[in-house]
Design an enzyme around this catalytic site. Sequence first.
Site, PDB file in Angstrom:
ATOM      1  CB  CYS A 252      -3.027   9.578  -4.094  1.00 33.84           C
ATOM      2  SG  CYS A 252      -1.661  10.515  -2.787  1.00 33.84           S
ATOM      3  N   PRO A 255      -8.857   8.437  -9.829  1.00 32.04           N
ATOM      4  CG  PRO A 255      -9.028   7.520 -11.813  1.00 32.04           C
ATOM      5  CD  PRO A 255      -8.137   7.826 -10.902  1.00 32.04           C
ATOM      6  N   GLY A 256     -10.531   6.892  -8.218  1.00 35.74           N
ATOM      7  CA  GLY A 256     -11.503   6.219  -7.711  1.00 35.74           C
ATOM      8  C   GLY A 256     -11.568   4.698  -7.854  1.00 35.74           C
ATOM      9  CE  LYS A 258      -4.374   1.021  -6.376  1.00 35.23           C
ATOM     10  NZ  LYS A 258      -4.423   1.967  -7.653  1.00 35.23           N
ATOM     11  CG  ASP A 304      -0.601  18.861  -0.015  1.00 38.00           C
ATOM     12  OD1 ASP A 304      -0.417  17.637  -0.102  1.00 38.00           O
ATOM     13  OD2 ASP A 304       0.137  19.828   0.094  1.00 38.00           O
ATOM     14  CB  CYS A 373       1.198   2.875 -11.660  1.00 37.43           C
ATOM     15  SG  CYS A 373       1.150   4.626 -11.622  1.00 37.43           S
TER      16      CYS A 373
END
Length: 432
Positions: A252, A255-256, A258, A304, A373
Amino acid sequence: MSQSSTKNLNLRAQVVKTLLAVQNGQSLSSVLNQHINIVSERDRGLYHELTLGCLRQWFSLKAITLPLLTKPLDNEALESCLYLGLYQILCTRIPVHAAISETVNAAKQLGFEPMSGLVNAILRRVSRETAEFETALNHTHGLPSWLFKRLKKDWPEQAETLCQALKQVAPLTLRVNERQVSRNEYLDILDEEQIDARPCTLSDVGIVLEQTGNITHLPGFEAGGFSVQDEHAQLCATLLPNLDGQVVIDACAAPGGKTAHILERFNPQKLIALDHDAKRLLRVSENLERLDLGQNNVEIVTADATTWQAAEPVDCIVLDAPCSATGVIRRHPDIRLLRQSTDIAQTVALQQQILQQMWQQLKVGGTLLYITCSILKAENEQQMAAFFAEHADAEEIKIDADWGIEQTHGRQLLPSAQSGDGFYYCRIKKLA
């Protein structure tokens, strides 16, 4: 309404149209760009502030409006006009007469001429009794009732502070790219440019900007000197083992934030950034390119996470699980309206599936870092309790830290004024 007639609407009517889209289940990010393009360049700042502000205070405005109505309005557009008018009077410096006349005109332009008198009367009353209404507004919890009930149950001692914190605007936080510049060096650069900033307290690479502005205009943006990332999200990389030469999955990933942080900190043999949303994965590649990170050791995969299978067992998995996003309501105030209480059980089930699937990909001795989060225990502590109950081969590695609240499993950070968002972390080791 056609594009041409939409163009003739005043700014308040444009805001109401955006609020209606959110009430009808569209996310703000999906409609914002399209809607803001119709607004003239000079009005965009105000449009943005009124839209986000209204969503942020939505349930507070609703609570103080109800007693002013003899019968329910049953009209989403009029309701939005009222809340927008109240928001301007109680929460902004817009002159009251302008706030009222522009909002009443918006009601007329949207086709509610017969009811515009009611809007006018209510707004005038509030403008005469501003102090009382401001107090009433501040005393509301400002959340949909299902969420307020859950927070009271999950966080009885913190609930009140938490509700007030969620009404605030979240600070704008950067993460410096240590491969290019140290935090102190970048603070000096900002200081030279007379940009107000301060170091974060929990993240050793974080900087809070004390002023707003266009991020892309900050020094070093194009060169990849920093990324925008919440302070509590920046703690992820500090909880990982040394990943040099390791094979890592960022599940997951879009948008990158981590993914990039891992590559700034370590030299993994391979990092697989996984997400089901191809469009959002594009942002991962764009970010990595701008930050000048990971050319050949990064694999970006659209798949997925509930079914995807790695070619071989991996050393470490960072699982930033899908969640209610209740910890980031300050940044995405539309969540207040979009999230329903029935969503939680579905999300918990999805998290469980992804955990199951990812756990099978992990080597014995490997680490899985579970992150959300969310500030709901069902998605965090309780999810982990269920996981440990079912997996004899899982052992929690306690997070020894002076931040957050220790849970039965993992640590929970709650959103706090002038600081980071709500995040949950739990570290798990795989046993033979």
